[in-house]
Design a protein around this motif. Structure first.
Motif, mmCIF file in Angstrom:
data_model
loop_
_atom_site.group_PDB
_atom_site.id
_atom_site.type_symbol
_atom_site.label_atom_id
_atom_site.label_comp_id
_atom_site.label_asym_id
_atom_site.label_seq_id
_atom_site.Cartn_x
_atom_site.Cartn_y
_atom_site.Cartn_z
ATOM 1 N N LYS A 109 -7.733 0.315 -52.029
ATOM 2 C CA LYS A 109 -6.345 0.776 -52.084
ATOM 3 C C LYS A 109 -5.661 0.283 -53.356
ATOM 4 C CE LYS A 109 -5.709 1.101 -47.065
ATOM 5 N NZ LYS A 109 -5.014 0.538 -45.864
ATOM 6 N N SER A 110 -5.996 -0.949 -53.757
ATOM 7 C CA SER A 110 -5.418 -1.492 -54.988
ATOM 8 C C SER A 110 -5.913 -0.732 -56.208
ATOM 9 C CB SER A 110 -5.775 -2.976 -55.112
ATOM 10 O OG SER A 110 -5.213 -3.727 -54.054
ATOM 11 N N LEU A 111 -7.169 -0.358 -56.202
ATOM 12 C CA LEU A 111 -7.712 0.430 -57.304
ATOM 13 C C LEU A 111 -7.014 1.779 -57.401
ATOM 14 C CD1 LEU A 111 -11.463 -0.472 -56.848
ATOM 15 C CD2 LEU A 111 -10.254 -0.591 -59.035
ATOM 16 N N GLU A 112 -6.706 2.336 -56.263
ATOM 17 C CA GLU A 112 -6.044 3.641 -56.241
ATOM 18 C C GLU A 112 -4.601 3.543 -56.709
ATOM 19 O OE1 GLU A 112 -5.388 7.366 -53.104
ATOM 20 O OE2 GLU A 112 -6.422 5.541 -52.486
ATOM 21 N N SER A 113 -3.911 2.478 -56.302
ATOM 22 C CA SER A 113 -2.486 2.369 -56.620
ATOM 23 C C SER A 113 -2.207 1.650 -57.933
ATOM 24 C CB SER A 113 -1.757 1.646 -55.482
ATOM 25 O OG SER A 113 -2.282 0.325 -55.315
ATOM 26 N N ARG A 114 -3.039 0.626 -58.262
ATOM 27 C CA ARG A 114 -2.773 -0.194 -59.434
ATOM 28 C C ARG A 114 -3.834 -0.074 -60.526
ATOM 29 N NH1 ARG A 114 2.442 -1.805 -59.992
ATOM 30 N NH2 ARG A 114 3.232 -2.755 -58.074
ATOM 31 N N GLY A 115 -4.968 0.543 -60.218
ATOM 32 C CA GLY A 115 -6.018 0.678 -61.215
ATOM 33 C C GLY A 115 -6.873 -0.554 -61.373
ATOM 34 N N PRO A 156 -8.852 -3.846 -58.648
ATOM 35 C CA PRO A 156 -9.096 -4.223 -57.252
ATOM 36 C C PRO A 156 -8.285 -5.413 -56.781
ATOM 37 C CG PRO A 156 -10.879 -5.017 -58.637
ATOM 38 C CD PRO A 156 -9.993 -4.190 -59.517
ATOM 39 N N PHE A 157 -7.560 -6.068 -57.696
ATOM 40 C CA PHE A 157 -6.807 -7.261 -57.323
ATOM 41 C C PHE A 157 -5.367 -6.952 -56.928
ATOM 42 C CE2 PHE A 157 -9.960 -8.274 -60.588
ATOM 43 C CZ PHE A 157 -10.739 -9.193 -59.909
ATOM 44 N N GLY A 158 -4.944 -5.728 -57.160
ATOM 45 C CA GLY A 158 -3.574 -5.341 -56.830
ATOM 46 C C GLY A 158 -2.544 -5.894 -57.800
ATOM 47 N N LYS A 159 -2.991 -6.341 -58.978
ATOM 48 C CA LYS A 159 -2.071 -6.913 -59.968
ATOM 49 C C LYS A 159 -1.343 -5.801 -60.735
ATOM 50 C CE LYS A 159 -3.340 -11.184 -59.164
ATOM 51 N NZ LYS A 159 -4.048 -11.987 -60.160
ATOM 52 N N MET A 160 -0.190 -6.149 -61.284
ATOM 53 C CA MET A 160 0.614 -5.170 -62.019
ATOM 54 C C MET A 160 -0.042 -4.806 -63.346
ATOM 55 S SD MET A 160 4.450 -6.612 -61.271
ATOM 56 C CE MET A 160 5.201 -5.207 -62.079
ATOM 57 N N GLU A 161 0.118 -3.560 -63.744
ATOM 58 C CA GLU A 161 -0.498 -3.068 -64.966
ATOM 59 C C GLU A 161 -0.034 -3.846 -66.199
ATOM 60 O OE1 GLU A 161 0.915 -1.362 -62.616
ATOM 61 O OE2 GLU A 161 -0.035 0.585 -62.234
ATOM 62 N N LYS A 162 1.241 -4.232 -66.227
ATOM 63 C CA LYS A 162 1.772 -4.895 -67.414
ATOM 64 C C LYS A 162 1.173 -6.283 -67.631
ATOM 65 C CE LYS A 162 5.877 -6.838 -65.115
ATOM 66 N NZ LYS A 162 7.352 -6.849 -65.109
ATOM 67 N N LYS A 163 0.530 -6.844 -66.600
ATOM 68 C CA LYS A 163 -0.087 -8.163 -66.732
ATOM 69 C C LYS A 163 -1.525 -8.089 -67.260
ATOM 70 C CE LYS A 163 2.609 -10.476 -63.124
ATOM 71 N NZ LYS A 163 3.210 -11.502 -64.032
ATOM 72 N N ARG A 164 -2.028 -6.881 -67.437
ATOM 73 C CA ARG A 164 -3.433 -6.725 -67.828
ATOM 74 C C ARG A 164 -3.733 -7.346 -69.191
ATOM 75 N NH1 ARG A 164 -8.042 -3.592 -66.630
ATOM 76 N NH2 ARG A 164 -7.117 -2.708 -64.757
ATOM 77 N N ALA A 165 -2.766 -7.401 -70.081
ATOM 78 C CA ALA A 165 -3.017 -7.903 -71.438
ATOM 79 C C ALA A 165 -2.486 -9.318 -71.656
ATOM 80 C CB ALA A 165 -2.408 -6.957 -72.463
ATOM 81 N N GLU A 166 -1.972 -9.965 -70.614
ATOM 82 C CA GLU A 166 -1.380 -11.291 -70.806
ATOM 83 C C GLU A 166 -2.400 -12.332 -71.246
ATOM 84 O OE1 GLU A 166 0.790 -12.521 -67.399
ATOM 85 O OE2 GLU A 166 2.484 -11.173 -67.780
ATOM 86 N N TRP A 167 -3.654 -12.135 -70.900
ATOM 87 C CA TRP A 167 -4.692 -13.099 -71.267
ATOM 88 C C TRP A 167 -4.848 -13.222 -72.785
ATOM 89 C CZ3 TRP A 167 -8.656 -11.583 -74.405
ATOM 90 C CH2 TRP A 167 -8.832 -10.209 -74.569
ATOM 91 N N ALA A 168 -4.532 -12.127 -73.515
ATOM 92 C CA ALA A 168 -4.823 -12.081 -74.947
ATOM 93 C C ALA A 168 -3.930 -13.023 -75.752
ATOM 94 C CB ALA A 168 -4.671 -10.653 -75.458
#
Length: 681
Positions: free
Chosen positions: A404-410, A412-424
């Motif tokens: 469901k998280s993959l479907e809604s957020r892209g 599997p962790f259900g994390k927000m899209e804007k946080k995807r690049a915070e690691w960089a």
């Protein structure tokens, strides 16, 4: 002439019937029965789903020469492989002899081709095959290798006995003929010294007092021929009832084998992605949903157990054995498509011959396919069965939330899209696109979900960025525009969700304007290479580093602790699925002072960490974790540091070290992390 001493089988009388008439009828009835049985066995294939296997004929012929005629994979199990090679080679030599004897039964004047040279070769071949089947029978009955457990031993022993009878009967026929000639003072055709016909002939002519009389030799000659012919056709017609059917089907199964093993079959051949909404049912639910080629695989399985022996799921006690996936389907076919009577098809497979846990236990690592000598395919079948279960809503509880998280957020962790690049944190620029800024780059670093969101695995992302920067690569990441590669989603069986993720990523990649892609995640690497279409070429970071080492652009400083011993763990979707074995090792070997050892199971026999097919979120029934077993293998090799090149492996291996109580004795590090630490200059 033979007729001057003893009668030929064609001229002799058997129960008031002339031999040529009897053997002609035996041949006709035998061939007719075999043709009928094979036709019945092929009946389900006619109802199977379509499967396009008629392309690239020269490449397919090459596979036949390598894997069928050359028996390429059999020597990987030395004892069993040698035995099989001897039997197979003998079979090829003796097939001419078998058909020559069939003709001799109806034509006493027929002369077998090949002359004396062939006679010598076939005598030795018959002897070797006789001894080989005897050794094979002893192995199954006495030594009982674990991989044969729960197999049909009785069927195997019976078939070996029939082959032995064939060899013995032919040898008796030859030996009695030669003995009769010698007793009559006629010239004797040469029998190969120490071959079985030679030994039997000498036994029949032991001395003047105990030598067999001509009438006895006549009866032995005719009896040996009769037993050979009856056994030949009995064996021919019996084989389609058990594992020996692979003798007939394996040639075709290998010819039609999948050429691009790293790819998955489409939901249905001939149906494009834009037409999938018209498909009423996804995946395999009944036997007839399998493709005709996959049904042929069921018949071609030799039940040798090599797949199960290499399967990590089977090794740790999960309810899965690739071997039984095949043999249970074969038995189902035999039962529901009987030789006599009407077919009884349409039964649901899940809940009858297969359990849900059995199918979900697979990590799609490919160890079974890499080991099978007959190129039987397993992953496509398992994924198709999963597609069927997903279509019916049979999804494990532990996997429902990540899906469901993959479907809604892209992710599997259900994390927000804007946080995807915070690691960089400034280590990589965000590339231009409909959702991003104005930056551009030559190379895209495709990060994928676990590296983007897992705190521990983010270190691999930063190390990868550091290496790319050191090599002077003009690169960036998609950031919020990136979604999960969908690799695990597709192998889980959620085809439509995968297509959604793939299409989104494809659009973002194209919009970024990059000309190549680099990733440190073998799962993303495999998906981008083989599951995506119309995206730039993709490389794994280990390949980029190896090229940098060779070009002198990437140099390392000596390791701080030369006492450490490193073992490289081959990730399944980098190694076995894409044959990237040497590049990571070349990078490790370029680090001064680093001592590297190979684990017993490495390269295409590597042992899966347990993270494939959404298994990071699956809670399987198992006696031991795969990662724990793998860590133990590293320790047995003398290593105290495990090096991997996959974030999935890192998650499982580090957890396994804790579970195994090996903290302080074993550590894990990613190849990119290690290289990043050791960069010189």
């Amino acid at each position: 002439m033979l007729a001057d001493v003893i009668q030929s089988p064609a001229e002799a009388t058997y129960w008031l019937v002339q031999g040529r008439i009897l053997f002609l009828w035996i041949s006709l009835v035998g061939v007719a029965c075999f043709a009928y049985i094979v036709a019945k066995r092929l009946a389900p294939l006619m109802r199977g789903a379509p499967d396009f296997r008629f392309d690239r004929p020269l490449e397919r012929l090459g596979k036949v020469l390598q894997f069928w005629l050359g028996q390429w994979r059999h020597p990987r199990y030395r004892t069993a492989g040698t035995i099989h090679l001897l039997i197979f080679a003998g079979f090829l030599i003796l097939v001419i002899r078998a058909f020559s004897l069939l003709i001799l039964g109806v034509d006493s004047g027929f002369a077998m081709p090949g002359g004396h040279f062939y006679d010598i070769v076939k005598d030795y071949a018959a002897t070797i095959v006789f001894l080989a089947v005897g050794i094979a029978a002893i192995r199954r009955l006495v030594f009982k290798p674990a991989r044969y457990a729960k197999g049909n031993t009785a069927d195997a022993i019976f078939l070996l006995a029939l082959i032995g009878v064939l060899m013995l009967a032919d040898s008796v026929f030859e030996a009695s003929k030669a003995a009769a000639h010698q007793q009559a003072g006629q010239s004797v055709e040469f029998l190969a010294t120490l071959s079985m016909p030679w030994v039997l002939k000498n036994a029949l002519l032991k001395n003047a007092l105990t030598s067999a009389s001509l009438p006895v030799l006549q009866n032995l000659n005719l009896g040996g021929f009769f037993v050979h012919e009856v056994t030949f056709f009995f064996l021919l017609c019996y084989r389609p009832f058990g594992i020996q059917f692979h003798v007939e089907t394996s040639l075709f199964s290998i010819y039609f084998a999948k050429l691009d093993r790293e790819t998955l079959k489409p939901v249905r051949w001939g149906v494009g992605d834009d037409q999938l909404d018209q498909v009423k049912s996804f995946g395999v639910k009944t036997f007839e949903d399998f493709t005709w080629k996959h049904m042929l695989d069921f018949y071609s399985c030799a039940d040798c157990g090599r797949c199960a022996d290499q399967c990590p799921a089977n090794a740790v006690g999960r309810p899965l054995s690739p071997r039984f996936l095949t043999t249970k389907a074969r038995d189902y076919s035999f039962q529901h498509y009987p030789i006599l009577g009407k077919s009884n098809n349409g039964t649901a497979l899940i809940g009858t011959i297969y359990s849900e846990d059995e199918i979900w236990s697979c990590t799609t690592c490919g160890a079974c396919e890499a080991e099978c000598p007959l190129l039987v395919e397993y992953i496509d079948k398992i994924v198709d069965l999963r597609r069927g279960m997903v279509d019916d809503g049979k999804v494990p509880q532990s996997l429902q939330k990540p899906l469901k998280s993959l479907e809604s957020r892209g992710n599997p962790f259900g994390k927000m899209e804007k946080k995807r690049a915070e690691w960089a944190k400034g280590a990589a620029k965000i590339l231009s696109g409909p959702l991003n800024g104005n930056a551009t780059a030559e190379t895209l670093y495709f990060v994928d979900s676990v590296t983007s969101y897992d705190d521990r695995i983010q270190a691999i992302g930063r190390a990868t960025a550091k290496i790319l920067t050191h090599l002077g690569e003009d690169f960036g990441i998609l950031g919020a525009a990136e979604k999960d590669s969908g690799h695990e989603v597709r192998r889980f069986g959620e085809e439509t969700l995968f297509m959604t993720l793939r299409d989104h990523n494809t659009e973002a990649i194209r919009a970024s304007g990059v000309r190549r892609i680099v990733t440190a995640d073998p799962h993303a690497y495999n998906a981008l290479k083989h599951d995506y279409r119309d995206v730039p070429p993709v490389e794994h970071i280990s390949q980029v580093m190896a090229r940098g080492v060779k070009a002198g652009k990437l140099r390392f400083q000596p390791v701080e602790n030369p006492a450490n011993v490193y073992a490289y763990h081959d990730p399944c979707y980098l190694g076995r699925h894409n044959q990237v074995y040497d590049d990571p090792r070349e990078v490790l070997d370029a680090i001064p002072g680093l001592r590297r050892v190979e684990m017993k199971r490495s390269r295409d026999r590597s042992f899966c960490c347990g993270g494939g097919g959404l298994a990071l979120f699956y809670e399987p029934q198992e006696e031991q974790r795969m990662g724990v077993r793998r860590v133990q293998m590293a320790a047995e090799a003398g290593a105290n540091v495990m090096v991997t090149a996959c974030p999935f492996c890192m998650v499982n291996v580090e957890d396994a070290i804790k579970v195994a109580g090996m903290e302080g004795k074993m550590t894990a590090i990613d190849l990119a992390e290690l290289a990043g630490q050791q960069i010189a200059g």
